[in-house]
Each structure stands twice: as structure tokens, then as C-alpha cells.
Design an enzyme around this catalytic site. Structure first.
Site, PDB file in Angstrom:
ATOM      1  N   HIS A  60      67.119  37.403  44.650  1.00 49.60           N
ATOM      2  CA  HIS A  60      65.838  37.409  45.361  1.00 49.60           C
ATOM      3  C   HIS A  60      65.452  38.853  45.678  1.00 49.60           C
ATOM      4  CE1 HIS A  60      68.770  37.379  48.660  1.00 49.60           C
ATOM      5  NE2 HIS A  60      67.824  37.653  49.559  1.00 49.60           N
ATOM      6  N   HIS A  62      64.836  40.619  48.514  1.00 52.61           N
ATOM      7  CA  HIS A  62      65.154  41.372  49.732  1.00 52.61           C
ATOM      8  C   HIS A  62      65.905  42.649  49.346  1.00 52.61           C
ATOM      9  CE1 HIS A  62      64.828  37.573  52.453  1.00 52.61           C
ATOM     10  NE2 HIS A  62      63.672  38.204  52.316  1.00 52.61           N
ATOM     11  N   ASP A  64      68.412  44.254  50.424  1.00 55.58           N
ATOM     12  CA  ASP A  64      69.879  44.299  50.362  1.00 55.58           C
ATOM     13  C   ASP A  64      70.434  43.609  49.112  1.00 55.58           C
ATOM     14  OD1 ASP A  64      68.923  41.964  51.835  1.00 55.58           O
ATOM     15  OD2 ASP A  64      71.002  41.501  52.315  1.00 55.58           O
ATOM     16  N   HIS A  65      69.532  43.081  48.259  1.00 55.73           N
ATOM     17  CA  HIS A  65      69.951  42.458  46.994  1.00 55.73           C
ATOM     18  C   HIS A  65      69.225  43.067  45.791  1.00 55.73           C
ATOM     19  CE1 HIS A  65      71.988  39.003  49.016  1.00 55.73           C
ATOM     20  NE2 HIS A  65      71.213  39.452  49.995  1.00 55.73           N
TER      21      HIS A  65
HETATM   22 ZN   LIG Z   1      70.969  39.401  52.092  1.00 57.06          ZN
HETATM   23 ZN   LIG Z   2      67.960  37.740  51.731  1.00 55.01          ZN
END
Ligand SMILES: [Zn+2]
Ligand SMILES: [Zn+2]
Length: 244
Positions: A60, A62, A64-65
Site C-alpha cells: 500500500h 503509506h 513506511d511501506h
Molecule cells: Zn505500516
Molecule cells: Zn499502513
């Protein structure tokens, strides 16, 4: 097959852990799952050869990914990568990647790559094969922004790996990880049920139905990390290697 936790933290760096990025390699397979903002320095610190990585699966959008991609792609350009690279993720990945490239490094999305960069949209429950790797995405539940949200079941070299991605409990985690050799599950909270994320106590209720051969917990908040002493499951750490 080997999986290395390049980063297993949440979005807030809880416990000093780096953002989500897993490196999976075998005889033929060599890929990343997620590429959080800290992925490039983490890969370099672990001396993982980026040139050998053929595929990056994104769960996804976000940061942090996903937000490590501009750094990784610029580094590939400047280090004269020649090997083609495929980045596969949820619907909209081409637009989202262009936006994050421009936000972090203006004009970088317009630079002509020296290597072939293939962007592939993945759809829920539509299997795709990338060389030695077969990927089945499952839809998961993680709020209103930063989606669509996909968890991945990956088959390669006779082994099955399942990753929950970020999600609250959803029944799709059962087929996702059923009988998997390795199930990496987020355990953001210990027992408190919150929106968009999984608590360990909820996950534990479903482990018999999931029937994965091995479980590893990831993406843990301070709440979960403070309880690790009471937890009978293996918890990820940055740099940890698992052979499965
Ligand atoms: Zn995350
Ligand atoms: Zn997330």
C-alpha cells in the site's frame, strides 16, 4: 528460501526499528516486499546487492511501506543499474510513484532510466507470475487513505510465504496464509482492538483456522514491544534472517 527483515518497524520507528522492507531470496527468486522510507540505507547496511533484486511488491502507499522507492530508484540510476526492475503494487501505483518521486526529488519522475522499469498493477485474487515467483494478492482493511490495500501470498521454489501487510482482522487472512510455510503477520497492538491494525490477541483466535507452519510478528507498536516478554511467538527484528 531465505527472508531477511531489512526493516520490521511501524510508521513511527517504534523501538528504533526501521520501516517495513523484507528481502526474499532463493536459487532464482530475489525480491523485496515493501520499501519503506528507510529501505535504502537499511539495504546498504546489510550489504544486500540491490542490482540482483528483480521485483518489489508494494502492499500500500503509506510512507513506511512505499516511500523508499524514490531513493532506491535514484540510487539504481546513479549506480548504473542495467538489470530490469519490476515494481508491482495496488491499482494507481504509477501515479502514486510519480507523485512521491516529484515530492521528494523534483523532476526525478521525468528522468529517463538507464534500466527498464516495469510498473505493474495488481488486483485482488488475481494471480500473477514474475519469473520464478507467483503472487496472489488479497484485499485487506486498513482505513480510508493510502490504499488500495493488498496482502500477498507468494509461492516460489516450492515454498509459500504470506504477509498480512497492514490490516485490521479480516477473514481474507485465512486463505492468504492457509498452510503457508511462513506467515508474517502484523501485530500492532497486544490486546487492544484498534481500527486499521491487528492486535495479537485477535490474531491468536484465528491461528488454528489459518494453520500456517510458522508465524513471525512484525510492525509492532510500543504497546506490543513492551509485552514481547509474555509473547510465545517469534517476533521480527531488523536484520533477522529466516530460512523456510
Ligand atoms: Zn505500516
Ligand atoms: Zn499502513
Amino acid at each position: 528460501m531465505q527472508l531477511r527483515f531489512v526493516g520490521c518497524g511501524d510508521a513511527f520507528g517504534s523501538g528504533g526499528r526501521l520501516n517495513t522492507c523484507f528481502h526474499v531470496s532463493g536459487r532464482a527468486a530475489n525480491f523485496l516486499i515493501d520499501c519503506g522510507a528507510s529501505a535504502l540505507p537499511a539495504l546498504k547496511r546489510l550489504e544486500i546487492v540491490r542490482e540482483d533484486i528483480d521485483l518489489i511488491l508494494i502492499t500500500h502507499f503509506h510512507g513506511d511501506h512505499f516511500a523508499g522507492l524514490p531513493f532506491l530508484l535514484l540510487d539504481a540510476q546513479f549506480s548504473r543499474r542495467t538489470r530490469p526492475l519490476t515494481v508491482a503494487g495496488p491499482q494507481g501505483i504509477e501515479t502514486r510513484l510519480r507523485e512521491v518521486m516529484e515530492a521528494l526529488f523534483e523532476h526525478s519522475s521525468k528522468t529517463r532510466q538507464r534500466f527498464e522499469l516495469n510498473l505493474v498493477e495488481l488486483a485482488p485474487e488475481q494471480r500473477r507470475t514474475f519469473g520464478a515467483i507467483t503472487v496472489t494478492p488479497y484485499p485487506v482493511v486498513h482505513g480510508e487513505s493510502g490504499g488500495p490495500f493488498l496482502a500477498y501470498r507468494v509461492e516460489a521454489e516450492g515454498r509459500t510465504l504470506a504477509y498480512s501487510a497492514d490490516t485490521e482482522w479480516t477473514e481474507t487472512l485465512i486463505p492468504l496464509a492457509h498452510g503457508a510455510d511462513l506467515f508474517i503477520a502484523e501485530a500492532y497492538m497486544y490486546e487492544k482492538v484498534v481500527k486499521n491494525h491487528l492486535s495479537l490477541k485477535t490474531l491468536e483466535q484465528h491461528l488454528p483456522a489459518i494453520g500456517a507452519k510458522r508465524l513471525v510478528l512484525t510492525h509492532m507498536s510500543d504497546d506490543m514491544l513492551s509485552r514481547l516478554g509474555d509473547v510465545p511467538h517469534l517476533a521480527a527484528e531488523d536484520g533477522m534472517v529466516l530460512v523456510f
